[in-house]
Scaffold this motif. Structure first.
Motif, mmCIF file in Angstrom:
data_model
loop_
_atom_site.group_PDB
_atom_site.id
_atom_site.type_symbol
_atom_site.label_atom_id
_atom_site.label_comp_id
_atom_site.label_asym_id
_atom_site.label_seq_id
_atom_site.Cartn_x
_atom_site.Cartn_y
_atom_site.Cartn_z
ATOM 1 N N MET A 149 0.856 -1.170 0.000
ATOM 2 C CA MET A 149 0.000 0.000 0.000
ATOM 3 C C MET A 149 0.903 1.234 0.000
ATOM 4 O O MET A 149 1.858 1.306 0.754
ATOM 5 N N ASN A 150 0.598 2.191 -0.840
ATOM 6 C CA ASN A 150 1.379 3.412 -0.909
ATOM 7 C C ASN A 150 0.423 4.593 -0.924
ATOM 8 O O ASN A 150 -0.093 4.972 -1.967
ATOM 9 N N ILE A 151 0.190 5.163 0.250
ATOM 10 C CA ILE A 151 -0.760 6.266 0.382
ATOM 11 C C ILE A 151 0.027 7.554 0.464
ATOM 12 O O ILE A 151 0.781 7.759 1.419
ATOM 13 N N GLN A 152 -0.114 8.397 -0.547
ATOM 14 C CA GLN A 152 0.579 9.673 -0.543
ATOM 15 C C GLN A 152 -0.416 10.778 -0.863
ATOM 16 O O GLN A 152 -1.062 10.763 -1.913
ATOM 17 N N TRP A 153 -0.513 11.727 0.058
ATOM 18 C CA TRP A 153 -1.436 12.840 -0.093
ATOM 19 C C TRP A 153 -0.705 14.142 0.174
ATOM 20 O O TRP A 153 0.011 14.252 1.176
ATOM 21 N N LYS A 154 -0.882 15.098 -0.682
ATOM 22 C CA LYS A 154 -0.285 16.419 -0.492
ATOM 23 C C LYS A 154 -1.241 17.241 0.373
ATOM 24 O O LYS A 154 -2.438 17.285 0.119
ATOM 25 N N ALA A 159 -8.616 13.383 7.134
ATOM 26 C CA ALA A 159 -8.169 14.767 6.898
ATOM 27 C C ALA A 159 -9.264 15.773 7.253
ATOM 28 O O ALA A 159 -9.000 16.795 7.888
ATOM 29 N N GLN A 160 -10.506 15.486 6.857
ATOM 30 C CA GLN A 160 -11.619 16.400 7.163
ATOM 31 C C GLN A 160 -11.825 16.528 8.664
ATOM 32 O O GLN A 160 -12.198 17.586 9.157
ATOM 33 N N THR A 161 -11.578 15.454 9.387
ATOM 34 C CA THR A 161 -11.748 15.467 10.836
ATOM 35 C C THR A 161 -10.641 16.260 11.520
ATOM 36 O O THR A 161 -10.905 17.064 12.409
ATOM 37 N N LEU A 162 -9.415 16.020 11.107
ATOM 38 C CA LEU A 162 -8.269 16.605 11.799
ATOM 39 C C LEU A 162 -7.875 17.987 11.297
ATOM 40 O O LEU A 162 -7.261 18.750 12.026
ATOM 41 N N GLN A 163 -8.193 18.289 10.051
ATOM 42 C CA GLN A 163 -7.830 19.593 9.498
ATOM 43 C C GLN A 163 -8.947 20.100 8.594
ATOM 44 O O GLN A 163 -8.784 20.191 7.387
ATOM 45 N N ALA A 180 -11.378 7.314 0.513
ATOM 46 C CA ALA A 180 -12.460 7.944 1.282
ATOM 47 C C ALA A 180 -12.105 8.002 2.764
ATOM 48 O O ALA A 180 -12.399 8.992 3.446
ATOM 49 N N LEU A 181 -11.456 6.960 3.283
ATOM 50 C CA LEU A 181 -11.051 6.980 4.689
ATOM 51 C C LEU A 181 -9.977 8.037 4.923
ATOM 52 O O LEU A 181 -10.040 8.778 5.909
ATOM 53 N N VAL A 182 -9.016 8.151 4.022
ATOM 54 C CA VAL A 182 -7.968 9.163 4.164
ATOM 55 C C VAL A 182 -8.580 10.566 4.141
ATOM 56 O O VAL A 182 -8.236 11.420 4.962
ATOM 57 N N ASP A 229 -3.513 -0.509 9.084
ATOM 58 C CA ASP A 229 -2.478 -0.366 8.049
ATOM 59 C C ASP A 229 -2.529 1.006 7.390
ATOM 60 O O ASP A 229 -1.492 1.616 7.126
ATOM 61 N N ILE A 230 -3.731 1.511 7.120
ATOM 62 C CA ILE A 230 -3.887 2.834 6.509
ATOM 63 C C ILE A 230 -3.347 3.911 7.450
ATOM 64 O O ILE A 230 -2.598 4.794 7.034
ATOM 65 N N VAL A 231 -3.722 3.839 8.715
ATOM 66 C CA VAL A 231 -3.280 4.839 9.696
ATOM 67 C C VAL A 231 -1.757 4.808 9.841
ATOM 68 O O VAL A 231 -1.099 5.853 9.867
ATOM 69 N N VAL A 232 -1.182 3.626 9.916
ATOM 70 C CA VAL A 232 0.270 3.489 10.039
ATOM 71 C C VAL A 232 0.951 4.025 8.782
ATOM 72 O O VAL A 232 1.977 4.703 8.858
ATOM 73 N N GLU A 233 0.374 3.744 7.627
ATOM 74 C CA GLU A 233 0.914 4.258 6.364
ATOM 75 C C GLU A 233 0.911 5.791 6.346
ATOM 76 O O GLU A 233 1.785 6.410 5.747
ATOM 77 N N LEU A 234 -0.043 6.385 7.050
ATOM 78 C CA LEU A 234 -0.102 7.848 7.153
ATOM 79 C C LEU A 234 0.892 8.387 8.184
ATOM 80 O O LEU A 234 0.993 9.589 8.380
ATOM 81 N N GLY A 235 1.587 7.487 8.875
ATOM 82 C CA GLY A 235 2.636 7.909 9.794
ATOM 83 C C GLY A 235 2.216 8.041 11.247
ATOM 84 O O GLY A 235 2.958 8.611 12.050
ATOM 85 N N ALA A 236 1.067 7.533 11.609
ATOM 86 C CA ALA A 236 0.585 7.662 12.981
ATOM 87 C C ALA A 236 0.715 6.338 13.729
ATOM 88 O O ALA A 236 0.707 5.272 13.136
#
Length: 137
Positions: A1-6, A124-128, A118-120, A30-37
């Protein structure tokens, strides 16, 4: 999985995932960890709440399914979290349409089945809120 968001800022604190389906729970982790958390997962809201009440917990975001086993459902957990820790982000998921209008922000409702993107976006909508994010690639 490679999740990259600007535009997606780092997640502060740990993310608590509450989902009774083990495959979906692991995907969310896995998604959350991929986002660095950092992330901790539970299959019911009671165990998640006990963890969050411990003095070592530093929860910045909760992602919870509404229909988890036990006496506390996802919507009730959202209300408890928002009352005890105002400002803690909350992504509520469900395979059923729910009326979340009585729950204050920061809460994003995500209807199942959802995509990774959609989860990412919900995180993002929740945190920022109000900050535009864009998928890279």
């Amino acid at each position: 999985m490679n999740i990259q968001w600007k535009g997606l800022r780092p997640i502060q604190g740990e993310v608590v995932v509450v989902e009774d389906d083990p495959t979906l729970r692991q995907l969310m982790v896995d998604i959350v960890v991929e986002l660095g958390a950092s992330c901790i997962a539970f299959d019911n809201a009671e165990d998640a709440l006990v963890h969050m009440l411990s003095p070592v917990a530093n929860c910045g975001l909760v992602i919870a399914d509404h229909g988890v086993p036990g006496s506390i459902k996802g919507m009730e957990l959202a209300a408890m979290v928002q009352q005890k820790w105002p400002g803690t982000g909350f992504v509520l998921t469900s395979g059923y349409l729910l009326d979340v209008s009585g729950l204050p922000p920061p809460l994003v409702y995500l209807l199942k089945p959802w995509s990774i993107d959609a989860l990412v976006v919900a995180i993002a909508q929740t945190l920022q809120p109000g900050v535009a994010i864009h998928k890279v690639g």
